[in-house]
Write a protein that holds these residues in place. Structure first.
Motif, PDB file in Angstrom:
ATOM      1  N   GLY A 116     -22.053  -3.805 -35.049  1.00 11.11           N
ATOM      2  CA  GLY A 116     -21.873  -4.591 -36.263  1.00 11.11           C
ATOM      3  C   GLY A 116     -21.279  -3.787 -37.394  1.00 11.11           C
ATOM      4  O   GLY A 116     -21.349  -2.553 -37.422  1.00 11.11           O
ATOM      5  N   ASP A 117     -20.702  -4.533 -38.333  1.00 16.06           N
ATOM      6  CA  ASP A 117     -19.995  -3.896 -39.448  1.00 16.06           C
ATOM      7  C   ASP A 117     -20.921  -3.077 -40.336  1.00 16.06           C
ATOM      8  O   ASP A 117     -20.567  -1.975 -40.764  1.00 16.06           O
ATOM      9  N   ARG A 118     -22.110  -3.624 -40.654  1.00 15.60           N
ATOM     10  CA  ARG A 118     -23.000  -2.910 -41.575  1.00 15.60           C
ATOM     11  C   ARG A 118     -23.425  -1.564 -41.000  1.00 15.60           C
ATOM     12  O   ARG A 118     -23.339  -0.534 -41.676  1.00 15.60           O
ATOM     13  N   LYS A 119     -23.862  -1.549 -39.752  1.00 16.22           N
ATOM     14  CA  LYS A 119     -24.306  -0.294 -39.147  1.00 16.22           C
ATOM     15  C   LYS A 119     -23.144   0.691 -39.018  1.00 16.22           C
ATOM     16  O   LYS A 119     -23.306   1.889 -39.258  1.00 16.22           O
ATOM     17  N   THR A 120     -21.979   0.185 -38.663  1.00 14.43           N
ATOM     18  CA  THR A 120     -20.804   1.048 -38.547  1.00 14.43           C
ATOM     19  C   THR A 120     -20.438   1.629 -39.911  1.00 14.43           C
ATOM     20  O   THR A 120     -20.148   2.819 -40.032  1.00 14.43           O
ATOM     21  N   THR A 121     -20.479   0.805 -40.937  1.00 13.42           N
ATOM     22  CA  THR A 121     -20.166   1.269 -42.296  1.00 13.42           C
ATOM     23  C   THR A 121     -21.173   2.315 -42.747  1.00 13.42           C
ATOM     24  O   THR A 121     -20.802   3.360 -43.290  1.00 13.42           O
ATOM     25  N   ILE A 122     -22.449   2.033 -42.525  1.00 12.85           N
ATOM     26  CA  ILE A 122     -23.499   2.982 -42.926  1.00 12.85           C
ATOM     27  C   ILE A 122     -23.318   4.303 -42.196  1.00 12.85           C
ATOM     28  O   ILE A 122     -23.386   5.376 -42.806  1.00 12.85           O
ATOM     29  N   PHE A 123     -23.075   4.239 -40.894  1.00 13.11           N
ATOM     30  CA  PHE A 123     -22.891   5.466 -40.113  1.00 13.11           C
ATOM     31  C   PHE A 123     -21.685   6.263 -40.624  1.00 13.11           C
ATOM     32  O   PHE A 123     -21.767   7.478 -40.840  1.00 13.11           O
ATOM     33  N   HIS A 124     -20.583   5.577 -40.838  1.00  8.46           N
ATOM     34  CA  HIS A 124     -19.365   6.257 -41.299  1.00  8.46           C
ATOM     35  C   HIS A 124     -19.580   6.880 -42.674  1.00  8.46           C
ATOM     36  O   HIS A 124     -19.207   8.045 -42.910  1.00  8.46           O
ATOM     37  N   ILE A 136     -25.640   4.751 -50.490  1.00 11.24           N
ATOM     38  CA  ILE A 136     -25.193   3.718 -49.554  1.00 11.24           C
ATOM     39  C   ILE A 136     -26.042   2.464 -49.724  1.00 11.24           C
ATOM     40  O   ILE A 136     -25.516   1.347 -49.772  1.00 11.24           O
ATOM     41  N   ALA A 137     -27.350   2.644 -49.845  1.00 15.67           N
ATOM     42  CA  ALA A 137     -28.250   1.496 -50.027  1.00 15.67           C
ATOM     43  C   ALA A 137     -27.882   0.726 -51.294  1.00 15.67           C
ATOM     44  O   ALA A 137     -27.822  -0.508 -51.286  1.00 15.67           O
ATOM     45  N   ALA A 138     -27.609   1.447 -52.369  1.00 12.35           N
ATOM     46  CA  ALA A 138     -27.250   0.797 -53.626  1.00 12.35           C
ATOM     47  C   ALA A 138     -25.897   0.085 -53.503  1.00 12.35           C
ATOM     48  O   ALA A 138     -25.741  -1.042 -53.993  1.00 12.35           O
ATOM     49  N   GLU A 139     -24.943   0.721 -52.846  1.00 14.60           N
ATOM     50  CA  GLU A 139     -23.618   0.112 -52.683  1.00 14.60           C
ATOM     51  C   GLU A 139     -23.676  -1.184 -51.880  1.00 14.60           C
ATOM     52  O   GLU A 139     -22.985  -2.154 -52.192  1.00 14.60           O
ATOM     53  N   LEU A 140     -24.496  -1.175 -50.839  1.00 17.77           N
ATOM     54  CA  LEU A 140     -24.563  -2.346 -49.960  1.00 17.77           C
ATOM     55  C   LEU A 140     -25.625  -3.356 -50.383  1.00 17.77           C
ATOM     56  O   LEU A 140     -25.733  -4.427 -49.783  1.00 17.77           O
TER      57      LEU A 140
END
Length: 166
Positions: A116-124, A136-140
């Motif tokens: 999924g996009d969220r997990k991929t974005t967080i990982f990257h 990252i938490a604040a951004e998302l």
């Protein structure tokens, strides 16, 4: 609070200890060694020492020996690395290795997309760009625990894939 005990003896003999270390070959490192000795003396909380001056000279000598050994070990390690570089000049990967690497990269990409996009974005953002998890938490707009959980999920999936590839 004025120094007492071993600290007072150290302060009275600091200049002599410095000359002693320089005479033994410490050179420019003598100041650092005397400082290290102070840190060792200031942190002592055990009982009295029968001959504190002899104790200080012996401790200074041992610190200098430790430093010398550490430097020699680092020089040997650097020399071994340098010798290893001479023995194995960099060569281009074989075509088989290039194909294998591309296939592995494609599997990783496919795995990340499947998560999924969220997990991929967080990982990257966390592992590739080095962005702190709180940011990252604040951004998302999600909780820190969600970011941590997603990173764990991605890491588990990558470890499993690595086991399958090897």
């Amino acid at each position: 609070m004025p120094p007492n005990g071993l600290e007072a003896v150290y302060l009275d003999n600091r200049d002599k200890l410095l000359r002693f270390l320089r005479a033994r070959g410490a050179g420019e490192a003598a100041e650092d060694l005397v400082h290290d000795l102070w840190l060792k003396v200031a942190g002592r909380s055990d009982g009295p020492i029968a001959n504190p001056v002899a104790y200080l000279y012996r401790a200074a000598d041992l610190l200098m020996i430790d430093r010398y050994r550490s430097l020699r070990q680092a020089e040997r390690r650097d020399q071994a690395w340098h010798d290893g570089q001479q023995d194995h000049p960099a060569t281009a990967p074989t075509p088989e290795r290039e194909v294998g690497a591309r296939q592995e990269a494609a599997k990783v990409t496919q795995l990340l997309r499947s998560l999924g996009d969220r997990k991929t974005t967080i990982f990257h953002r966390a592992r590739v760009e080095g962005v702190p998890q709180r940011v990252i938490a604040a951004e998302l707009g999600i909780s820190l625990s969600t970011v941590e959980s997603d990173l764990r999920d991605v890491t588990r999936a990558l470890v499993k894939l690595k086991g399958e590839i090897r």
